[in-house]
Design a protein around this motif. Structure first.
Motif, PDB file in Angstrom:
ATOM      1  N   MET A 135       0.816  -1.205   0.000  1.00  0.00           N
ATOM      2  CA  MET A 135       0.000   0.000   0.000  1.00  0.00           C
ATOM      3  C   MET A 135       0.849   1.254   0.000  1.00  0.00           C
ATOM      4  O   MET A 135       0.323   2.358  -0.053  1.00  0.00           O
ATOM      5  N   GLY A 136       2.148   1.111   0.157  1.00  0.00           N
ATOM      6  CA  GLY A 136       3.007   2.266   0.040  1.00  0.00           C
ATOM      7  C   GLY A 136       3.512   2.838   1.343  1.00  0.00           C
ATOM      8  O   GLY A 136       4.068   3.918   1.342  1.00  0.00           O
ATOM      9  N   ALA A 137       3.336   2.132   2.449  1.00  0.00           N
ATOM     10  CA  ALA A 137       3.962   2.613   3.672  1.00  0.00           C
ATOM     11  C   ALA A 137       5.460   2.356   3.578  1.00  0.00           C
ATOM     12  O   ALA A 137       5.881   1.335   3.072  1.00  0.00           O
ATOM     13  N   THR A 140       8.089   0.873   7.411  1.00  0.00           N
ATOM     14  CA  THR A 140       8.044   0.833   8.871  1.00  0.00           C
ATOM     15  C   THR A 140       7.282  -0.371   9.404  1.00  0.00           C
ATOM     16  O   THR A 140       7.806  -1.091  10.254  1.00  0.00           O
TER      17      THR A 140
ATOM     18  N   THR B 243       4.689  10.981   0.599  1.00  0.00           N
ATOM     19  CA  THR B 243       3.722  10.129   1.263  1.00  0.00           C
ATOM     20  C   THR B 243       2.767  11.015   2.066  1.00  0.00           C
ATOM     21  O   THR B 243       3.231  11.940   2.678  1.00  0.00           O
ATOM     22  N   PRO B 244       1.505  10.773   2.134  1.00  0.00           N
ATOM     23  CA  PRO B 244       0.715   9.688   1.516  1.00  0.00           C
ATOM     24  C   PRO B 244       0.250   9.990   0.098  1.00  0.00           C
ATOM     25  O   PRO B 244      -0.673   9.355  -0.362  1.00  0.00           O
ATOM     26  N   TRP B 326       8.200  11.914   9.477  1.00  0.00           N
ATOM     27  CA  TRP B 326       7.345  11.193  10.414  1.00  0.00           C
ATOM     28  C   TRP B 326       6.147  10.616   9.664  1.00  0.00           C
ATOM     29  O   TRP B 326       5.800   9.435   9.801  1.00  0.00           O
ATOM     30  N   ILE B 327       5.544  11.466   8.837  1.00  0.00           N
ATOM     31  CA  ILE B 327       4.416  11.008   8.031  1.00  0.00           C
ATOM     32  C   ILE B 327       4.867   9.908   7.083  1.00  0.00           C
ATOM     33  O   ILE B 327       4.208   8.888   6.921  1.00  0.00           O
ATOM     34  N   ARG B 328       6.021  10.129   6.501  1.00  0.00           N
ATOM     35  CA  ARG B 328       6.534   9.160   5.541  1.00  0.00           C
ATOM     36  C   ARG B 328       6.774   7.809   6.190  1.00  0.00           C
ATOM     37  O   ARG B 328       6.583   6.767   5.578  1.00  0.00           O
ATOM     38  N   GLY B 329       7.201   7.861   7.432  1.00  0.00           N
ATOM     39  CA  GLY B 329       7.495   6.598   8.107  1.00  0.00           C
ATOM     40  C   GLY B 329       6.279   5.907   8.651  1.00  0.00           C
ATOM     41  O   GLY B 329       6.392   4.826   9.211  1.00  0.00           O
ATOM     42  N   THR B 330       5.104   6.508   8.535  1.00  0.00           N
ATOM     43  CA  THR B 330       3.952   5.934   9.198  1.00  0.00           C
ATOM     44  C   THR B 330       2.829   5.543   8.256  1.00  0.00           C
ATOM     45  O   THR B 330       2.294   4.449   8.367  1.00  0.00           O
ATOM     46  N   TRP B 331       2.487   6.425   7.324  1.00  0.00           N
ATOM     47  CA  TRP B 331       1.223   6.207   6.620  1.00  0.00           C
ATOM     48  C   TRP B 331       1.422   5.490   5.311  1.00  0.00           C
ATOM     49  O   TRP B 331       2.414   5.681   4.622  1.00  0.00           O
ATOM     50  N   PRO B 332       0.403   4.687   4.937  1.00  0.00           N
ATOM     51  CA  PRO B 332       0.385   4.157   3.576  1.00  0.00           C
ATOM     52  C   PRO B 332      -0.095   5.220   2.583  1.00  0.00           C
ATOM     53  O   PRO B 332      -0.326   6.366   2.969  1.00  0.00           O
ATOM     54  N   ARG B 333      -0.247   4.801   1.363  1.00  0.00           N
ATOM     55  CA  ARG B 333      -0.500   5.745   0.279  1.00  0.00           C
ATOM     56  C   ARG B 333      -1.957   5.682  -0.155  1.00  0.00           C
ATOM     57  O   ARG B 333      -2.604   4.657  -0.047  1.00  0.00           O
ATOM     58  N   LEU B 334      -2.466   6.806  -0.617  1.00  0.00           N
ATOM     59  CA  LEU B 334      -3.850   6.850  -1.096  1.00  0.00           C
ATOM     60  C   LEU B 334      -3.933   6.312  -2.523  1.00  0.00           C
ATOM     61  O   LEU B 334      -2.927   6.085  -3.168  1.00  0.00           O
TER      62      LEU B 334
END
Lengths: 383, 370, 207, 166
Positions: A135-137, A140, B243-244, B326-334
């Motif tokens: 999904m692109g995370a 982590t 990201t995201p 921080w965002i890059r390390g946490t969230w998946p992508r839309l």
């Protein structure tokens, strides 16, 4: 099926009169989990049709095994699904035991269940990580999963001597008894794992981006799931509560108390949740088996088995609930020391069958997620 | 630059003609920018690797430092926290084979990386890095930044088209759609601080946030400024493919999007442009909403005041960059459709309303003051 | 006996799930500096101190391997008598799933076969590291080494002949004491019956 | 499956199928069926007996008898689900093992894909590796090996020495 597709494709795109383009995904692609190839027909980014092409990792393992004796095939079963080699050993030795009528001591059964459930833990943890990766995370969640997996692999290494290609189970038992330092570490892993799952869930389960990507994507209705012979977490996400551990009650599973997580719709989100809940149940099973294991006599891990097993002529089919689904071994013996026919019923292979039906009408990005949510290992698909 | 010209005039004014002094000042400034931009890029890649690593329970680069063999032929190391990693990356990039697709459009393929990095360099010229430390004090700085940074969209489109690769094409299409959509809310959110400051010059916007010990930032103009900051930051994330919203280069879906066919130094240029854009987005947000170089201590005279201002500016910018990490390390992508929905159905109405209310508020406040 | 998994359809303030995720990763960032490192029971503490992240810097430092670790197979000889443990019984060659163990049985002056491996070779390039040869060996002669680095400059060097396979028993006893104790006990039991025909020590023919 | 359950099933099967279609019931419960009766047997087992889940399809090369054997392993998934839900399964769970033997010269078996779609790829695999044709399969082509490959590696008379292609 074609009517369904017509419903999913947005009408305005069709009205434009654009031609579909063919996109070849794989065999070398970052998220095909090995070497899998899909030929996609796209309208814009919407899938019109999908043709899976397999065989890039085909080794004809079934033929290889026909040239070896029964014992020598165990290292080859490790290499079917290299993520969970312990659960690959298990149905194979079960099939041979069925064929040759070999008893298994209780301690060996306990150890086998421990290893199976540890494998389930590591497989599902990795699954969630790699699903998020698809999904692109940015790595982590995978990293957290790999960290937990390392702890379990340490246990495997301690018991069997190898981290991934365990080659641990033998006909009538297991290869070696557990070393002394195994139990304290196992206790620690079992104690810490729920906290890890909680953290995972805090991080992901209600994450809006994940919800948007997973909900109502790749729905597999229960009747289609049964018809396609889908098994494992994918089947249970499609509301069918079928678990070989409960149905066949092989090994010790008849005595153990655990629940079977079931989904409500059968989309990617359900598959994710079912696996997360299965991890919690596996921890529960492990806690119970550790008690059973403590009651058994150390060293009693192997029943009397001749050095080269020569089962009487006949056939046997044994199956277990591997982390990916129902893993079965069908063996035909002609009374010699080599199997006459050696067949693997690979869960990844059968679970991939409805891929096209699940993907049609979705976007390219969804195909990757749906494919990831089935959780396949290409080594097992292609064999 | 005006300050620089004055200083040079004092030094060389008697000897050199006026135009030569101006030319010298320009050369100095341009050289500084050309040196600073890659340096920032290198620092950013290091920060990225270290930061993402820490978020993911890893170390990040920790070996690329100095080392030598001592007498016993065992290696001695001074890892320096992996600070030399960017140089190792650079060496690797330089030594990679440079590939141009056979059936692609070769000229466009070569131009695209250059076109991607030039706008980012251009923006460096107007960012005030400290008290009176900026290349050019344009009176339409905000418009300039928005205009120039949107050129990079074109570069990515060129890259995707010229590669003759379907993944690249999909990536380029996504880029075009995404950047065009997100430029609207971004520009609209920029209007709010401009309204507050009453000027389009970046320097004056910073000076407008001066009082209260240097803490009168527009982000604290609750709720209008705060809202504008958040909408700006979100659309800026999309604008720099972060990201995201990193769909154009979604590695798990379309391999690497528009850079699929690029290798070696060409790829590095894209990478550099992207990182510099990310840095500039943070810097721009700092200037507009977080008071730029304002902070305690900048009123001090002499070199100390300058140093303080530079310090505050970079602290704020890197803190924002850390938030991006921080965002890059946490969230998946839309997904594509969700991304577009989010831009047009959520962000655009919100920012439009914000602009309207801010405009009214500024007028009402000025009337009240009278 | 089933749990229906909750789908979290209930309303949550927009962005709360995202923020929760951010908090998790932030806690990892902070903990990576202050986390207390756990000690694995029975093993040396890892280098890197008690707090914060650490890695095992591989070529210089190594994580301890368990006794049972399966590297590549090696042959053993007794230190004191310099005699090899191998009796050329061919058990390992028969057990090997890929057939990479090649043994040439020795003969004495009159041409009678003796329990001694004249030549012994293992193709390391094809080895599965499965350990079936070590399991099959009745005299504890072939055991699994703990060496991880198996890269060679050429394919020919992966053909490991006896000279390079032979290691002293003391070497294996040091790296895997518990496994060696097990193996030795079993091997001595087996040897007891036939010990009369053999010279002193575990091994048979002096090297 | 064995004992009374198997006897009952056998009696019902014999009634439902034409005379002589059910050739033999082995001691371990495997039922030998004539190829032309396979579809009817499958229809009966799925609709009347509830064996809705085809777990495994595979072929065995009995070269000495000059025959190929296709083996089907059937389970009752919906009944198994009742066990998991804590109810009485209300009938046999399986496995029902169907075996179909065809001559080696012209191996052709009716495809069971219309009855159990899970055979879709498994039959292709058997076709690819064993060379048994499945009449009525919607997409019968090689699945693992490339289309130009001529032999079928799982046959007992296949010699791996003649390696084809790369």
């Amino acid at each position: 099926m074609s009517e369904e597709a017509a419903v999913h494709v947005p009408m305005e795109i069709e009205d434009l009169g654009t031609e579909p383009i063919t996109l070849n995904v794989g065999p070398q692609h970052p998220s095909t989990h090995g070497v899998f190839r899909m030929k996609l027909q796209l309208q814009g980014e919407t899938i019109v049709s999908l043709e899976p092409i397999l065989g890039y990792l085909h080794r004809c393992q079934e033929k290889l095994a026909e040239g070896r004796n029964y014992l020598q095939s165990i290292p080859y079963t490790d290499r079917l699904d290299y993520v969970c080699s312990m659960t690959n050993n298990h149905p194979y030795v079960m099939a041979v035991e069925k064929l040759a009528g070999i008893e298994v001591p209780r301690r060996a059964e306990c150890i086998r269940v421990v290893m199976d459930e540890l494998t389930r833990l590591l497989n599902h943890a990795l699954f969630v990580g790699f699903l998020l990766n698809d999904m692109g995370a940015w790595l982590t969640p995978v990293q957290y999963a790999l960290r937990e997996r390392e702890k379990i692999l340490d246990l495997f290494e301690m018991a069997s001597g190898s981290r991934m290609m365990c080659n641990y189970m033998r006909f009538g038992g297991v290869a070696h008894d557990l070393p002394e330092e195994f139990m304290p570490l196992l206790t620690k892993v079992v104690e810490e794992f729920p906290a890890f799952v909680d953290e995972y869930e805090r991080m992901l389960t209600t994450n809006e981006v994940l919800l948007a990507r997973c909900k109502n994507v790749g729905i597999l209705p229960p009747d289609r799931a049964v018809a396609y012979g889908v098994t494992g977490p994918v089947l249970r996400a499609s509301t069918v509560a079928y678990d070989v551990r409960k149905v066949e009650r092989y090994s010790l599973y008849g005595e153990l108390d655990f629940y079977v997580p079931v989904g409500t719709i059968g989309d990617v989100y359900d598959r994710y949740l079912v696996r997360v809940y299965e991890m919690r149940q596996s921890v529960r099973i492990l806690e119970q088996v550790m008690k059973l294991l403590a009651e058994t006599q150390p060293g009693d891990i192997q029943s009397k088995v001749p050095k080269t097993v020569k089962p009487p002529a006949g056939d046997a089919y044994a199956r277990i609930e591997s982390p990916k689904g129902e893993l079965g071994f069908y063996l035909v013996s002609d009374g010699s020391e080599k199997p006459y026919r050696w067949r693997v019923r690979a869960p990844s292979f059968v679970n991939l069958t409805p891929l096209e039906e699940m993907c049609r009408g979705h976007k390219v990005a969804d195909v990757i997620v749906i494919f990831g949510s089935i959780d396949v290992t290409m080594a097992e698909v292609d064999r | 630059m005006d300050l620089l010209i004055q200083g040079l005039n004092k030094l060389l004014g008697q000897v050199w003609p006026d135009w030569a002094v101006v030319l010298l000042a320009m050369v100095i400034v341009i050289t500084l920018i050309f040196v600073m931009a890659p340096l920032t890029f290198m620092l950013l890649t290091w920060v990225l690797r270290k930061g993402i690593g820490r978020f993911a329970d890893r170390m990040g680069p920790n070996r690329t430092g100095l080392g030598r063999f001592n007498k016993e032929r065992t290696r001695q190391r001074w890892p320096l926290w992996g600070l030399l990693q960017p140089i190792a990356d650079g060496v690797k990039m330089f030594t990679k084979e440079d590939i141009t697709p056979d059936k692609g459009d070769k000229w466009l393929h070569r131009i695209a990386p250059v076109a991607a990095i030039v706008p980012a360099m251009l923006v460096f010229a107007v960012i005030p890095f400290g008290k009176n430390l900026l290349g050019v004090d344009l009176n339409v700085g905000v418009v300039y930044v928005v205009a120039v940074s949107s050129i990079s969209t074109l570069a990515l489109l060129i890259a995707g088209w010229s590669s003759n690769n379907k993944y690249s094409l999909l990536g380029a299409m996504r880029t075009a759609a995404q950047m065009v959509s997100y430029e609207v809310p971004m520009a609209l959110s920029l209007v709010v601080p401009v309204l507050f400051a009453g000027s389009l010059s970046l320097n004056q916007i910073v000076q407008g946030q001066a009082s209260w010990l240097g803490l009168r930032w527009y982000i604290f103009y609750f709720p209008l400024g705060t809202l504008a900051f958040f909408t700006y930051f979100i659309s800026a994330l999309a604008e720099v493919n972060h990201t995201p919203f990193d769909l154009p280069e979604a590695d798990s879906e379309i391999v690497a999007g528009y850079v699929t066919e690029y290798s070696g130094m060409k790829f590095a240029l894209f990478f550099m442009g992207e990182f510099m854009n990310q840095f500039l987005v943070c810097a721009f947000a700092t200037v507009l909403f977080l008071g730029g170089w304002q902070g305690p201590g900048v009123q001090l005279g002499g070199v100390l005041g300058y140093l303080f201002s530079v310090f505050w500016f970079f602290l704020k910018t890197f803190s924002l960059y850390l938030v991006m990490l921080w965002i890059r390390g946490t969230w998946p992508r839309l997904r594509v459709d969700q991304l577009m929905n989010f831009a047009w159905k959520r962000l655009v109405p919100i920012t439009l309303g914000n602009v309207l209310v801010s405009g009214v508020a500024v007028i009402v406040l000025s009337l009240l003051k009278k | 006996m089933t749990i229906v998994v909750p789908r979290h359809d209930e309303f949550q303030p927009f962005g709360w799930g995202l923020v929760k995720g951010l908090l998790v990763t932030a806690s990892h960032l902070v903990r990576s500096y202050f986390r207390r490192n756990l000690r694995i029971p029975g093993k040396e503490p890892f280098p890197g101190g008690r707090f914060g992240l650490f890695t095992v810097k591989y070529p210089e430092e190594r994580a301890p391997l368990p006794d049972r670790y399966r590297g590549l197979p090696i042959l053993l000889y007794e230190d004191s008598t310099q005699s090899e443990l191998c009796t050329a019984c061919m058990s390992c060659a028969r057990a090997c799933p890929v057939g990479i163990i090649h043994i040439e049985q020795g003969v004495d002056e009159v041409g009678k076969k003796i329990p001694y491996a004249q030549g012994f070779a293992i193709e390391y390039g094809t080895c599965l590291n499965c350990g079936l040869c070590a399991d099959a060996c009745p005299f504890g002669s072939i055991v699994m080494d703990h060496v991880l680095e198996t890269a060679r400059a050429s394919r020919d060097e992966l053909w490991m002949t006896k000279e390079r396979l032979l290691h002293p028993v003391s070497y294996y006893r040091e790296i895997a004491p518990t496994v060696w104790a097990e193996i030795r006990e079993e091997a001595m039991k087996r040897l007891d019956g036939t010990v009369k025909r053999r010279p002193a020590g575990v091994g048979v023919v002096p090297k | 499956m064995a004992g009374a359950e198997l006897e009952g099933l056998r009696a019902r099967m014999e009634k439902a199928l034409p005379q002589g279609a059910l050739q033999e019931v082995q001691a371990d419960g495997a039922m030998q069926i004539r190829p032309n009766a396979l579809l009817r047997a499958g229809q009966f087992l799925r609709d009347q007996e509830g064996f809705d889940y085809l777990s495994n399809v595979t072929g065995v090369d009995w070269i000495e008898q000059g025959q190929f054997e296709v083996v089907y392993h059937l389970y009752a998934m919906r009944r198994g689900e009742r066990i998991v839900l804590g109810k009485d399964p209300d009938g046999p769970l399986g496995p029902v093992v169907l075996k179909v033997r065809v001559p080696r010269g012209d191996p052709a078996v009716p495809s069971v894909v219309p009855i159990w779609p899970s055979a879709l790829w498994q039959e292709r695999e058997v076709y690819d590796l064993m060379g048994i044709r499945f009449d009525g399969h919607p997409d019968l082509k090689r699945i693992y090996l490339w289309d130009e490959f001529e032999d079928h590696p799982l046959r007992k008379d296949y010699s791996p020495e003649e390696v084809q292609g790369e």
